[in-house]
Design a protein around this motif. Structure first.
Motif, short mmCIF file in Angstrom:
data_model
loop_
_atom_site.label_atom_id
_atom_site.label_comp_id
_atom_site.label_asym_id
_atom_site.label_seq_id
_atom_site.Cartn_x
_atom_site.Cartn_y
_atom_site.Cartn_z
N ALA A 17 40.95 48.88 32.58
CA ALA A 17 41.11 49.54 31.27
C ALA A 17 42.10 48.78 30.39
O ALA A 17 41.88 48.62 29.18
N TYR A 18 43.19 48.30 30.99
CA TYR A 18 44.21 47.56 30.24
C TYR A 18 43.67 46.21 29.78
O TYR A 18 43.94 45.77 28.65
N ILE A 19 42.91 45.56 30.67
CA ILE A 19 42.31 44.27 30.31
C ILE A 19 41.36 44.45 29.13
O ILE A 19 41.39 43.67 28.16
N GLN A 20 40.55 45.49 29.20
CA GLN A 20 39.56 45.72 28.14
C GLN A 20 40.24 45.99 26.80
O GLN A 20 39.80 45.50 25.75
N THR A 21 41.33 46.76 26.85
CA THR A 21 42.08 47.03 25.62
C THR A 21 42.57 45.74 24.99
O THR A 21 42.47 45.53 23.77
N ALA A 22 43.11 44.84 25.83
CA ALA A 22 43.62 43.56 25.32
C ALA A 22 42.49 42.68 24.79
O ALA A 22 42.62 42.05 23.73
N LEU A 23 41.38 42.66 25.51
CA LEU A 23 40.24 41.84 25.07
C LEU A 23 39.68 42.35 23.75
O LEU A 23 39.28 41.57 22.87
N ASP A 24 39.65 43.68 23.58
CA ASP A 24 39.17 44.28 22.33
C ASP A 24 40.02 43.86 21.14
O ASP A 24 39.54 43.83 19.99
N LYS A 25 41.28 43.55 21.41
CA LYS A 25 42.17 43.12 20.32
C LYS A 25 42.08 41.61 20.08
O LYS A 25 42.79 41.07 19.24
N GLY A 26 41.23 40.93 20.89
CA GLY A 26 41.07 39.49 20.70
C GLY A 26 42.06 38.65 21.48
O GLY A 26 42.22 37.45 21.20
N TYR A 27 42.74 39.25 22.44
CA TYR A 27 43.71 38.51 23.23
C TYR A 27 43.06 37.89 24.46
O TYR A 27 42.05 38.39 24.96
N GLU A 28 43.65 36.81 24.95
CA GLU A 28 43.21 36.18 26.19
C GLU A 28 44.03 36.77 27.34
O GLU A 28 45.26 36.91 27.23
N VAL A 29 43.37 37.13 28.44
CA VAL A 29 44.07 37.68 29.60
C VAL A 29 43.79 36.80 30.80
O VAL A 29 42.64 36.59 31.18
N LEU A 30 44.86 36.27 31.39
CA LEU A 30 44.71 35.45 32.58
C LEU A 30 44.56 36.33 33.81
O LEU A 30 45.04 37.47 33.83
N LEU A 31 43.93 35.79 34.83
CA LEU A 31 43.84 36.47 36.12
C LEU A 31 44.70 35.68 37.11
O LEU A 31 44.28 34.67 37.65
N VAL B 296 53.29 34.90 24.03
CA VAL B 296 53.16 35.90 25.09
C VAL B 296 51.87 35.66 25.85
O VAL B 296 50.78 35.68 25.28
N ILE B 297 51.99 35.42 27.15
CA ILE B 297 50.84 35.18 28.01
C ILE B 297 50.54 36.47 28.76
O ILE B 297 51.32 36.91 29.60
N LEU B 298 49.44 37.10 28.42
CA LEU B 298 49.02 38.32 29.11
C LEU B 298 48.26 37.96 30.37
O LEU B 298 47.46 37.02 30.38
N TYR B 299 48.51 38.69 31.43
CA TYR B 299 47.79 38.41 32.68
C TYR B 299 47.55 39.70 33.45
O TYR B 299 48.24 40.70 33.27
N ALA B 300 46.55 39.65 34.29
CA ALA B 300 46.25 40.75 35.20
C ALA B 300 46.40 40.23 36.62
O ALA B 300 46.16 39.06 36.89
N SER B 301 46.80 41.11 37.53
CA SER B 301 46.91 40.73 38.94
C SER B 301 45.77 41.31 39.77
O SER B 301 45.53 40.87 40.89
N ASN B 302 45.08 42.30 39.20
CA ASN B 302 43.93 42.90 39.89
C ASN B 302 42.92 43.31 38.83
O ASN B 302 43.15 44.26 38.07
N LYS B 303 41.82 42.60 38.81
CA LYS B 303 40.84 42.78 37.73
C LYS B 303 40.24 44.18 37.73
O LYS B 303 39.98 44.75 36.67
N ASP B 304 40.04 44.76 38.92
CA ASP B 304 39.44 46.08 38.99
C ASP B 304 40.44 47.18 38.67
O ASP B 304 40.15 48.07 37.86
N GLU B 305 41.62 47.12 39.29
CA GLU B 305 42.61 48.18 39.07
C GLU B 305 43.12 48.21 37.64
O GLU B 305 43.50 49.26 37.13
N GLN B 306 43.15 47.07 36.98
CA GLN B 306 43.71 47.00 35.63
C GLN B 306 42.62 46.82 34.57
O GLN B 306 42.88 46.36 33.46
#
Length: 629
Positions: free
Chosen positions: A445-459, A433-443
């Motif tokens: 909180a969601y990005i931070q949640t994923a990063l806290d779990k040790g996941y990689e999030v693409l932009l 599963v490749i997690l990604y964000a389309s807007n770093k500012d708008e998303q």
């Protein structure tokens, strides 16, 4: 049965030529200067092989306006014509002298730059002229002649006094075409069509200052002289070998092509091939960002340095239409007006070659300087991603140069990304599963949640990302993309340690019903999840499939493509059953107070997703100020 020859009447041909030969009457100047160029280059070739025993010198083409006599003159110093050649090449409509010349000297003249194939070009003069004169003297030992025609089938041909080799075309401009007696108009056409012709073109004169020699007296004044005003560059960058040019040369040529473009191009691709077709040119990557709606038709098509068109669809792959530059090929088939391309195998081969050349260039750039390439990625990614979607051969090579940036500022090639996430980001079906964000500012909180779990999030924030994701999911094995604010990652990612639930199943069922009753909105589907964080009691997500289809519809695909109309607004309201708010809702006995807590928490969740607007937003702000009091 009767057989015979169809007789084409010259009386009928001339009016058709005058009215319909070219869609734009201004083309006449390009055609006549092309003929003058051919005459000059033919002489150059004949002198080089010893067949013409004359001094070639430094010939030029001159364009002159005589307003008083309403004439326009095109003068060359080429090989000229004898009376017999005028009869052969001028009086036989559509007989191309250049084509015959190339056939006769096909082995030695193949690289001479002669345009050829356009036998009707001379007659374009009658679109703007009521009468046309030709005064010409051949390089051979023959008398000069003057040919005159007023557009009727009749002409006159006589000997005249002319001592200099070459041809002068005199157009007696028609009353309805007097714009071509204006200096600004002729200069505009020369710049448009003949800016890079291989023979110098003179249009008027200009004043130049001769610098003073070293040691000149202080009171000395520099001398000014009148010199020929040469309006073209006979040796543009694309006609030279890449080894002859440096980066400054390429940048200077870019600004010569686009004098109103002040930004420097990111990099260039020099095209140079002579088999199985002839093609030269230079393509430039401008700074694009996420803009796919910038002005297209910026690539100019030339044929032996003669401008043809900037509508290059069919020659250049669609994804490269966002680039700028020049393509020059004598092998591109054109109709008589040189305005529309014929769809044939040669064009497809050229398009395929350009695609391959761009892919190879991307590989060489990232290998040569990865850091520089990563810095430029945001300005080129739209072109690369568009190419991955639309050109299969380009996609097949893209793993070597397509980057996948993370929200943390790292960039991965595909294999590097898989090495990074494969072990940690899989779902219950074994998909990576490749997690990604389309807007770093708008998303955030969601990005931070994923990063806290040790996941990689693409932009991945370009407008064509939904289409790219679909391409990757259908071609890569066991890959799934999920945006961080879509169906929550706890449902997608398999965790080794289960989260301990704070509520019983019965309490969860009660909580779910109470939230559904308070929300009472068909757009929201209430879901309870045992999250391991207390920070987010309510979270709004969107079903990944529905959100992606809406994104594709917005960029020209998805539902709109299949006539399904607009997709409905559908969201998941994820309630964190391990949060303190969940427990408070269950403990609150007053229904009005309970509903108020749920409503306020929902408003906060909506606000985080930019879904709180209009009256709802106004009421929420008033309610928040009230709580402060």
């Amino acid at each position: 049965m009767t057989k015979g020859n169809i007789n084409v009447s010259v009386e009928n041909i001339f009016p058709l030529i005058k009215k319909f030969l070219y869609s734009d009457h201004e083309i006449f100047l390009r055609e006549l200067i092309s003929n003058a160029t051919d005459a000059t280059l033919k002489l150059k070739h004949l002198t080089s092989i010893g067949e013409a025993q004359v001094e070639y010198g430094n010939p030029k083409i001159e364009v002159k306006i005589d307003k008083e006599n309403k004439t326009l003159h095109i003068i060359d110093q080429g090989l000229g014509m004898t009376a017999e050649e005028v009869e052969k090449y001028i009086n036989q409509v559509a007989f191309s002298g250049a084509e015959e010349f190339l056939e006769k000297y096909k082995d030695s003249a193949k690289d001479s730059g002669i345009i050829g194939h356009f036998g009707l070009g001379f007659y374009s003069a009658f679109m703007v002229a009521s009468e046309v004169e030709i005064i010409t003297k051949s390089y051979k030992d023959a008398p000069a002649v003057r040919w005159v025609c007023d557009g009727s089938p009749e002409f006159s041909l006589e000997e005249v006094d002319k001592t200099e080799r070459g041809t002068e075309i005199i157009l007696h401009i028609s009353d309805d075409s007097t714009e071509f007696l204006e200096e600004y108009r002729i200069k505009e056409l020369l710049t448009k069509y003949n800016k890079f012709m291989p023979v110098p073109i003179k249009f008027g004169t200009k004043t130049e200052t001769i610098p003073l020699p070293e040691g000149a007296a202080e009171e000395a004044k520099p001398e000014t002289v009148e010199v020929d005003n040469i309006i073209n560059n006979p040796t543009p960058a694309w006609t030279k070998a890449p080894s002859e040019l440096n980066e400054e040369d390429y940048k200077n040529f870019y600004h010569e092509l686009y004098p109103m473009q002040f930004e420097e191009p990111l990099f260039n691709i020099h095209l140079n091939v002579d088999y199985p077709f002839n093609l030269t040119g230079i393509l430039y990557f401008p700074k694009l960002g996420n803009n796919i709606n910038i002005e297209k038709d910026k690539i100019q098509l030339y044929q032996n340095q003669v401008f043809v068109t900037d509508e290059v669809k069919g020659i250049v792959p669609d994804f490269l239409m966002l680039l700028r530059g020049v393509i020059d090929s004598p092998d591109i088939p054109l109709n008589v007006s040189r305005s529309y391309l014929q769809a044939d195998g040669a064009v497809k081969k050229i398009s395929s070659y350009i695609t391959k050349k761009v892919a190879d260039k991307m590989v060489s750039l990232i290998n040569a300087n990865r850091e520089d390439y990563e810095q430029k990625w945001n300005d080129i990614k739209v072109v690369i991603e568009y190419g991955m979607i639309s050109e299969e051969k380009f996609y097949e090579k893209s793993d070597k140069f397509a980057l996948y940036p993370s929200t943390e500022g790292k960039s991965y090639l595909w294999e590097e990304l898989m090495d990074k996430i494969k072990a940690n980001q899989t779902d219950k079906d074994g998909n990576t599963v490749i997690l990604y964000a389309s807007n770093k500012d708008e998303q955030h909180a969601y990005i931070q949640t994923a990063l806290d779990k040790g996941y990689e999030v693409l932009l991945l924030d370009s407008p064509i990302v939904p289409h790219l994701i679909q391409k990757l999911e259908t071609t890569k094995e066991k890959i799934q993309f999920a945006r961080v604010d879509a169906d929550h990652i706890n449902n997608l990612i398999k965790k080794d340690e289960p989260i301990i639930a704070k509520l019983t199943d019965g309490e969860k069922e009660t909580l779910k019903k109470e939230v559904e009753t308070a929300v009472n909105d068909s757009k929201f589907t209430v879901q309870l999840e045992d999250l391991d964080s207390q920070d987010t009691p309510f979270m709004i997500t969107q079903p990944e499939f529905m959100r992606r289809m809406k994104d594709m519809q917005a960029t020209g695909g998805g539902g709109g493509m299949f006539g399904m109309g607009a997709f409905p607004e559908m969201y998941n309201l994820v309630v964190n059953s391990n949060s303190e708010l969940a427990s408070e809702i269950l403990k609150t006995e007053n229904t009005e107070e309970k509903n108020a807590k749920i409503a306020y928490a929902l408003d906060l969740a909506k606000l985080s997703q930019n879904l709180l607007k209009g009256k709802e937003l106004t009421d929420f702000i008033a309610k928040s100020f009230s709580k402060l009091k």
